[in-house]
Design a protein around this motif. Structure first.
Motif, mmCIF file in Angstrom:
data_model
loop_
_atom_site.group_PDB
_atom_site.id
_atom_site.type_symbol
_atom_site.label_atom_id
_atom_site.label_comp_id
_atom_site.label_asym_id
_atom_site.label_seq_id
_atom_site.Cartn_x
_atom_site.Cartn_y
_atom_site.Cartn_z
ATOM 1 N N TYR A 18 0.850 -1.183 0.000
ATOM 2 C CA TYR A 18 0.000 0.000 0.000
ATOM 3 C C TYR A 18 0.886 1.232 0.000
ATOM 4 N N ALA A 52 -12.913 -6.387 -2.095
ATOM 5 C CA ALA A 52 -12.553 -4.974 -2.240
ATOM 6 C C ALA A 52 -12.064 -4.359 -0.936
ATOM 7 N N TRP A 83 -2.881 3.928 -3.696
ATOM 8 C CA TRP A 83 -3.130 2.701 -4.439
ATOM 9 C C TRP A 83 -2.489 1.511 -3.748
ATOM 10 N N VAL A 119 -4.468 -1.328 -7.948
ATOM 11 C CA VAL A 119 -5.831 -0.819 -7.853
ATOM 12 C C VAL A 119 -5.831 0.410 -6.949
ATOM 13 N N ARG A 120 -6.670 1.379 -7.283
ATOM 14 C CA ARG A 120 -6.740 2.603 -6.487
ATOM 15 C C ARG A 120 -7.504 2.370 -5.180
ATOM 16 N N VAL A 121 -7.134 3.176 -4.178
ATOM 17 C CA VAL A 121 -7.842 3.165 -2.904
ATOM 18 C C VAL A 121 -9.004 4.154 -2.987
ATOM 19 N N GLN A 122 -10.190 3.669 -2.628
ATOM 20 C CA GLN A 122 -11.403 4.482 -2.727
ATOM 21 C C GLN A 122 -11.823 5.065 -1.381
ATOM 22 N N LEU A 180 -11.178 -0.650 -1.854
ATOM 23 C CA LEU A 180 -10.537 -0.539 -3.162
ATOM 24 C C LEU A 180 -11.579 -0.284 -4.252
#
Length: 243
Positions: free
Chosen positions: A5, A20, A40, A68-71, A98
C-alpha cells in the motif's frame, strides 16, 4: 492476497480480506484521506517506491501484477499516533476500500480472518507454545557486521517464520531471533499479515505486525485480530463478514 500500500510518505504491507477490502495498519493510513486520488495498492511481487501514480514515468499496467486505487479509508476510531501525544497501538488497524473498476488485472483471492478467541483457546490448551507464524510483506532487510546495522530496501514480497513468545490481551509477541532460526518483520512490513495454520489445515491472518525492536532482530509485536475489540472495529467495515 498480499499487497503493498503506497501512501503520502512511504509504503506498508497488507492483505485482501474481502474482494474490495485491504487490511493494513492504522499508522499507515491515519490522516491520508486527503490523498485518496493518488493512493493505491499493488499486488506485484516486486515493486519500486518510486512507482507512484502521479509520476509521469509510471510503468504500463501489467495484468499479471495488478494494482488498484484506494477508494476509502476506515481507521480504528480510537487510534492516535505518537505525534499527537498518545500511543494507541492496540488500535493500530485500518481497512482500505478498493475501487475495483480501476484494477489493472485480476486481484487475488482474499485471505481469511480468524474467529473470535482462537489464540486464547490455543493458549489455554498449550498448543501455542512453539507454534510458528508466517509473516508476509515488502519490508526492509537488515544486515549486520562491520559497523552499524544496514537497512536494505528489498522492494520485493517475502515471507518469514516467527516462533510464538507471548500472548497479551491485544497483542501476540513473536520471536525473530536468528539464533533460534526465526525470521520476522521490519520497517515496511507494518500492516502485513501474520498467518497461523489451524489444526484443520486452514490458514488465517491471526495478527498484524505494528512494531518491534529498533533493529528488527529480537521480536515483532502484532495486533491480534481475534479479540473482541479488534472484531468490533472490523464489524463496522461495510462489506466485511466475520466468521
Amino acid at each position: 492476497d498480499i499487497g503493498a500500500y503506497y501512501y503520502n510518505w512511504g509504503f506498508c504491507s497488507g492483505a485482501l480480506i474481502a474482494p474490495a477490502l485491504f487490511l493494513t495498519a492504522a499508522h499507515c493510513a491515519y490522516g491520508e484521506e486527503p490523498n485518496l486520488p493518488i493512493l493505491w495498492v499493488s499486488f506485484d511481487t516486486n515493486h519500486s517506491l518510486f512507482e507512484v501514480l502521479a509520476w509521469p514515468d509510471w510503468p504500463e499496467p501489467n495484468p499479471n501484477h495488478p494494482r488498484v486505487r484506494v477508494q476509502g479509508i476506515h481507521v480504528h476510531p480510537a487510534y492516535r499516533p505518537w505525534s499527537e501525544g498518545q500511543d494507541a497501538g492496540h488500535t493500530d488497524l485500518a481497512v482500505l476500500t478498493l475501487d475495483l473498476a480501476t484494477a489493472t488485472g485480476p486481484l487475488p483471492a482474499p485471505a481469511a480472518v480468524p474467529s473470535a478467541g482462537i489464540l486464547d483457546a490455543s493458549h489455554e490448551d498449550h498448543t501455542l507454545m512453539g507454534q510458528k507464524f508466517t509473516a508476509v510483506g515488502y519490508g526492509q532487510d537488515i544486515q549486520f557486521g562491520g559497523g552499524p546495522p544496514a537497512f536494505i530496501d528489498a522492494y520485493a514480497r517475502r515471507m518469514a517464520e516467527s516462533r510464538f513468545l507471548a500472548l497479551g490481551p491485544a497483542y501476540v509477541v513473536l520471536s525473530q531471533n536468528p539464533a533460534r532460526d526465526d525470521g520476522g518483520t521490519c520497517y515496511g512490513d507494518s500492516g502485513g499479515p501474520n498467518f497461523l495454520r489451524l489444526p484443520d489445515g486452514r490458514e488465517v491472518i491471526a495478527a498484524v505486525p505494528v512494531t518491534g525492536d529498533d533493529v528488527c532482530r529480537a521480536t515483532n509485536v502484532d495486533v491480534r485480530l481475534d479479540t473482541e475489540a479488534a472484531r468490533a472495529f472490523l464489524a463496522t467495515v461495510p462489506g466485511l463478514v466475520l466468521p
